[in-house]
Design an enzyme around this catalytic site. Structure first.
Site, mmCIF file in Angstrom:
data_model
loop_
_atom_site.group_PDB
_atom_site.id
_atom_site.type_symbol
_atom_site.label_atom_id
_atom_site.label_comp_id
_atom_site.label_asym_id
_atom_site.label_seq_id
_atom_site.Cartn_x
_atom_site.Cartn_y
_atom_site.Cartn_z
ATOM 1 C CE LYS A 154 -4.397 0.811 2.243
ATOM 2 N NZ LYS A 154 -5.058 0.756 3.547
HETATM 3 C C1 E4P Z 1 -8.388 1.417 3.578
HETATM 4 O O1 E4P Z 1 -7.554 1.040 2.814
HETATM 5 C C2 E4P Z 1 -8.156 2.496 4.542
HETATM 6 O O2 E4P Z 1 -7.095 2.143 5.320
HETATM 7 C C3 E4P Z 1 -9.354 2.735 5.392
HETATM 8 O O3 E4P Z 1 -10.527 2.340 4.721
HETATM 9 C C4 E4P Z 1 -9.453 4.131 5.956
HETATM 10 O O4 E4P Z 1 -10.669 4.266 6.645
HETATM 11 P P1 E4P Z 1 -10.988 5.496 7.644
HETATM 12 O O5 E4P Z 1 -11.147 6.716 6.808
HETATM 13 O O6 E4P Z 1 -12.266 5.090 8.306
HETATM 14 O O7 E4P Z 1 -9.817 5.581 8.569
#
Ligand code: E4P
Length: 215
Positions: A83
């Site tokens: 990521k």
């Molecule tokens: C996904 O890849 C992200 O890490 C995640 O959905 C972020 O979510 P949040 O905005 O609720 O922290």
């Protein structure tokens, strides 16, 4: 639409896995820090728990450092996906990682132009964050519609992961639009099969059945 769990918690991942509908996992530094475990060991545990892709995020910001960190993370398990933030440095690193056949998930995507560029450098996945856009009064789902339209127009293979999901309607809208993946927190996964009429229906069927037994 594939269903990923957005969590670094082993118990949640195990529970979601027993439902038989789980296709993968996404983590991020905030989710890992909530677990208060050594993050690399935690990621290894998660990779053993699921067969599908597990996204692990780099901390580095410069392209060379991102590539170095990605190479190390990709050795943890064959199902690791790297990521990477959707930045200029992230783009350069993704181009290099694509040439090495290392899978990537370009995260923190908040515009369709970011999504188009990350696809051009061969990102496996892009993660637009709908909840965080809604939080600042922008329609998160409009971004998913735009990216879907552009990706279809140019026959782009990068898969759209709808991220930052906060409630079941986000999940449903992601499917209506035709996103490839929704990554969903455990608390929302639990709500997806709940319906008060199902519960009322079961109660009534059982009551009627039990009344019959007296006859
Ligand atoms: C996904 O890849 C992200 O890490 C995640 O959905 C972020 O979510 P949040 O905005 O609720 O922290």
């Amino acid at each position: 639409m594939k269903l990923f769990i957005d969590s670094a918690n082993i118990e949640e991942i195990k529970k979601a896995n027993t439902l038989g509908v789980l296709d993968g996992v996404t983590t991020n530094p905030s989710l890992l820090s909530k677990e208060k475990q050594e993050p690399v060991a935690q990621l290894k545990k998660i990779c053993k728990e699921v067969d599908g892709p597990v996204s692990a995020e780099v901390i580095a910001l410069g392209s060379d450092e991102i590539v170095g960190e990605a190479k190390k993370l990709s050795k943890l398990s064959s199902n690791i996906v790297i990521k990477i933030p959707s930045t200029v440095e992230g783009l350069k690193a993704t181009k290099k990682l694509s040439s090495l056949n290392i899978k990537t998930n370009l995260t923190l995507c908040f515009s369709a132009s970011q999504a188009l560029l990350v696809a051009k450098v061969g990102a496996t996945y892009v993660s637009p964050f709908v909840g965080r856009l809604d939080d600042i009064s922008f329609e998160g789902m409009d971004l998913i519609r735009d990216i879907k339209l552009i990706y279809e127009r140019y026959e782009i293979k990068t898969q759209i992961i709808v991220a930052s999901i906060r409630h079941p309607l986000h999940f449903l809208d992601a499917a209506r639009i035709g996103a490839d993946v929704a990554t969903v927190p455990f608390a929302v996964i639990e709500k997806l099969m709940q319906h008060p009429l199902t519960d009322i229906g079961i109660k009534r069927f059982l009551e009627d059945w039990n009344n019959l037994k007296g006859k």
